[in-house]
Scaffold this active site. Sequence first.
Site, PDB file in Angstrom:
ATOM      1  N   ARG A 196       0.811  -1.231   0.000  1.00 29.17           N
ATOM      2  CA  ARG A 196       0.000   0.000   0.000  1.00 29.17           C
ATOM      3  C   ARG A 196       0.838   1.273   0.000  1.00 29.17           C
ATOM      4  O   ARG A 196       0.342   2.344  -0.330  1.00 29.17           O
ATOM      5  CB  ARG A 196      -0.924   0.014   1.204  1.00 29.17           C
ATOM      6  CG  ARG A 196      -0.159   0.067   2.521  1.00 29.17           C
ATOM      7  CD  ARG A 196      -1.076   0.230   3.687  1.00 29.17           C
ATOM      8  NE  ARG A 196      -0.403  -0.029   4.952  1.00 29.17           N
ATOM      9  CZ  ARG A 196      -0.976   0.118   6.116  1.00 29.17           C
ATOM     10  NH1 ARG A 196      -2.209   0.526   6.194  1.00 29.17           N
ATOM     11  NH2 ARG A 196      -0.319  -0.132   7.228  1.00 29.17           N
ATOM     12  N   ARG A 223     -14.312  23.388   9.446  1.00 30.74           N
ATOM     13  CA  ARG A 223     -14.214  22.712   8.151  1.00 30.74           C
ATOM     14  C   ARG A 223     -15.332  23.068   7.174  1.00 30.74           C
ATOM     15  O   ARG A 223     -15.219  22.746   5.986  1.00 30.74           O
ATOM     16  CB  ARG A 223     -14.157  21.194   8.355  1.00 30.74           C
ATOM     17  CG  ARG A 223     -12.985  20.736   9.205  1.00 30.74           C
ATOM     18  CD  ARG A 223     -11.640  21.135   8.631  1.00 30.74           C
ATOM     19  NE  ARG A 223     -10.542  20.615   9.439  1.00 30.74           N
ATOM     20  CZ  ARG A 223      -9.258  20.753   9.138  1.00 30.74           C
ATOM     21  NH1 ARG A 223      -8.890  21.413   8.054  1.00 30.74           N
ATOM     22  NH2 ARG A 223      -8.322  20.277   9.929  1.00 30.74           N
TER      23      ARG A 223
HETATM   24  C1  LIG Z   1      -8.147  26.181   7.663  1.00 22.91           C
HETATM   25  C2  LIG Z   1      -7.235  25.295   8.472  1.00 22.91           C
HETATM   26  C3  LIG Z   1      -5.882  25.268   8.219  1.00 22.91           C
HETATM   27  C4  LIG Z   1      -5.031  24.427   8.976  1.00 22.91           C
HETATM   28  N1  LIG Z   1      -3.695  24.408   8.685  1.00 22.91           N
HETATM   29  C5  LIG Z   1      -2.875  23.568   9.383  1.00 22.91           C
HETATM   30  C6  LIG Z   1      -1.458  23.486   9.095  1.00 22.91           C
HETATM   31  O1  LIG Z   1      -0.973  24.165   8.216  1.00 22.91           O
HETATM   32  N2  LIG Z   1      -0.720  22.617   9.795  1.00 22.91           N
HETATM   33  C7  LIG Z   1      -1.226  21.836  10.802  1.00 22.91           C
HETATM   34  O2  LIG Z   1      -0.481  21.062  11.423  1.00 22.91           O
HETATM   35  N3  LIG Z   1      -2.546  21.893  11.101  1.00 22.91           N
HETATM   36  C8  LIG Z   1      -3.383  22.727  10.426  1.00 22.91           C
HETATM   37  N4  LIG Z   1      -4.717  22.769  10.720  1.00 22.91           N
HETATM   38  C9  LIG Z   1      -5.236  21.869  11.783  1.00 22.91           C
HETATM   39  C10 LIG Z   1      -5.529  22.656  13.076  1.00 22.91           C
HETATM   40  O3  LIG Z   1      -4.356  23.227  13.605  1.00 22.91           O
HETATM   41  C11 LIG Z   1      -6.147  21.705  14.129  1.00 22.91           C
HETATM   42  O4  LIG Z   1      -5.238  20.672  14.396  1.00 22.91           O
HETATM   43  C12 LIG Z   1      -7.446  21.096  13.636  1.00 22.91           C
HETATM   44  O5  LIG Z   1      -8.283  22.083  13.088  1.00 22.91           O
HETATM   45  C13 LIG Z   1      -8.142  20.403  14.800  1.00 22.91           C
HETATM   46  O6  LIG Z   1      -8.605  21.390  15.686  1.00 22.91           O
HETATM   47  P1  LIG Z   1      -8.695  21.133  17.240  1.00 22.91           P
HETATM   48  O7  LIG Z   1      -7.370  20.698  17.791  1.00 22.91           O
HETATM   49  O8  LIG Z   1      -9.301  22.361  17.851  1.00 22.91           O
HETATM   50  O9  LIG Z   1      -9.771  19.933  17.284  1.00 22.91           O
HETATM   51  P2  LIG Z   1      -9.866  18.700  18.270  1.00 22.91           P
HETATM   52  O10 LIG Z   1      -8.641  17.872  18.190  1.00 22.91           O
HETATM   53  O11 LIG Z   1     -11.187  18.029  17.978  1.00 22.91           O
HETATM   54  O12 LIG Z   1      -9.911  19.345  19.679  1.00 22.91           O
HETATM   55  C14 LIG Z   1     -11.047  20.135  20.083  1.00 22.91           C
HETATM   56  C15 LIG Z   1     -10.603  20.964  21.259  1.00 22.91           C
HETATM   57  O13 LIG Z   1     -10.264  20.084  22.352  1.00 22.91           O
HETATM   58  C16 LIG Z   1      -9.137  20.610  23.039  1.00 22.91           C
HETATM   59  N5  LIG Z   1      -8.060  19.619  22.933  1.00 22.91           N
HETATM   60  C17 LIG Z   1      -8.054  18.462  22.250  1.00 22.91           C
HETATM   61  N6  LIG Z   1      -6.914  17.801  22.439  1.00 22.91           N
HETATM   62  C18 LIG Z   1      -6.163  18.560  23.254  1.00 22.91           C
HETATM   63  C19 LIG Z   1      -4.861  18.419  23.810  1.00 22.91           C
HETATM   64  N7  LIG Z   1      -4.095  17.355  23.588  1.00 22.91           N
HETATM   65  N8  LIG Z   1      -4.410  19.399  24.592  1.00 22.91           N
HETATM   66  C20 LIG Z   1      -5.158  20.486  24.865  1.00 22.91           C
HETATM   67  N9  LIG Z   1      -6.395  20.691  24.366  1.00 22.91           N
HETATM   68  C21 LIG Z   1      -6.884  19.726  23.581  1.00 22.91           C
HETATM   69  C22 LIG Z   1      -8.784  21.933  22.409  1.00 22.91           C
HETATM   70  O14 LIG Z   1      -9.483  22.957  23.052  1.00 22.91           O
HETATM   71  C23 LIG Z   1      -9.355  21.790  21.003  1.00 22.91           C
HETATM   72  O15 LIG Z   1      -9.657  23.019  20.371  1.00 22.91           O
HETATM   73  C24 LIG Z   1      -5.556  23.600  10.014  1.00 22.91           C
HETATM   74  C25 LIG Z   1      -6.937  23.647  10.265  1.00 22.91           C
HETATM   75  C26 LIG Z   1      -7.767  24.468   9.511  1.00 22.91           C
HETATM   76  C27 LIG Z   1      -9.261  24.476   9.806  1.00 22.91           C
END
Ligand SMILES: Cc1cc2nc3c(=O)[nH]c(=O)nc-3n(C[C@H](O)[C@H](O)[C@H](O)COP(=O)(O)OP(=O)(O)OC[C@H]3O[C@@H](n4cnc5c(N)ncnc54)[C@H](O)[C@@H]3O)c2cc1C
Length: 304
Positions: A196, A223
């Site tokens: 794969r 998203r």
């Molecule tokens: C338009 C766009 C561009 C992006 N570009 C990039 C990029 O260039 N490179 C890249 O690497 N990523 C990128 N991302 C991904 C982004 O940084 C997040 O990883 C992704 O959107 C998931 O968001 P989240 O961590 O809030 O969500 P979830 O993982 O679902 O977490 C939800 C919430 O739970 C809490 N949480 C979850 N886990 C933890 C933890 N371990 N510690 C503390 N709090 C936690 C936080 O409050 C978090 O906001 C992008 C996302 C978007 C929407």
Amino acid sequence: MPLTRDQLADIEAARASPRPTLRAVSPGMEARLYEPVPVLDHGFVRVVDYMGDDAAIVQAARVSYGAGTKKARDDSGLIRYLMRHRHSTPFEMCEIKLHVKLPLFVARQWIRHRTANVNEYSARYSILDREFYVPAPEHLAAQSAVNNQGRGAALEGAEAARVLQTLKADAARAYDHYEAMLGQDGQQGLARELARMNLPANIYTQWYWKVDLHNLFHFLALRADAHAQYEIRVYAEAIRGMVRDWVPAAHAAFEDYRMGGTNLSAKGVEALKRRLAGEAVTRETSGMSPGEWREFEEVFGDAH
Ligand SMILES: Cc1cc2nc3c(=O)[nH]c(=O)nc-3n(C[C@H](O)[C@H](O)[C@H](O)COP(=O)(O)OP(=O)(O)OC[C@H]3O[C@@H](n4cnc5c(N)ncnc54)[C@H](O)[C@@H]3O)c2cc1C
């Protein structure tokens, strides 16, 4: 259609055998259960199961014993209050389990949302299908000149044809080699878990994805947003339609406060107040960065 005849028969059979239940049921979601919504060229998203409805959010917030006697208007008012003030735990009482078929490169973005439970199709155990995402011509866009993380106008003419041809030919060639490595003419064949690695990122994978409503709203806010890549945004839009039918009051509050609303910094609030008082605020006098000012003007228009 991305599903085989057997898979469609399974779905039909599941829908043909309803069972009575004492649990909360959302009529809008019952109508959708198991039915795939097509996304991209071979993908889909479908609801496999769900728990709770608008009333479950209200019950949890009030810690009550039953559906209660309050009017629907009171319930949606409470849901709006919870959403407005980010009292998020009542929304966590509702859950949804989805079956999603999506290209690998979309799955890589999606899996960054850690607050969900995932089980993916095993390409160690099973052979992946010969299905690759190839963008429709209108989505075969050039690199954006202004946004490093975005795209510009669609490619045209000979360039579009060349890119499409390359995408299709490379995928077909990689899959031919994948099949050949898995074994032919009595050869032993390379292990599936190794073969794969030669496949491109536009091949389709599948998973079950379970998430609570609070974290689903967070996913959708990021998203289904214009800044998200088109190929994940279309999945978010499909799920948004499901949420609308599942929990109409919570969905309406989410659309109003999150999708349609905006956040303001203290500088933003101050600039808006000064504008309303008749002052011609500029970026320089607002104290905002160029990026902040651009986003401020995107919402409130420019001063003229
Ligand atoms: C338009 C766009 C561009 C992006 N570009 C990039 C990029 O260039 N490179 C890249 O690497 N990523 C990128 N991302 C991904 C982004 O940084 C997040 O990883 C992704 O959107 C998931 O968001 P989240 O961590 O809030 O969500 P979830 O993982 O679902 O977490 C939800 C919430 O739970 C809490 N949480 C979850 N886990 C933890 C933890 N371990 N510690 C503390 N709090 C936690 C936080 O409050 C978090 O906001 C992008 C996302 C978007 C929407």
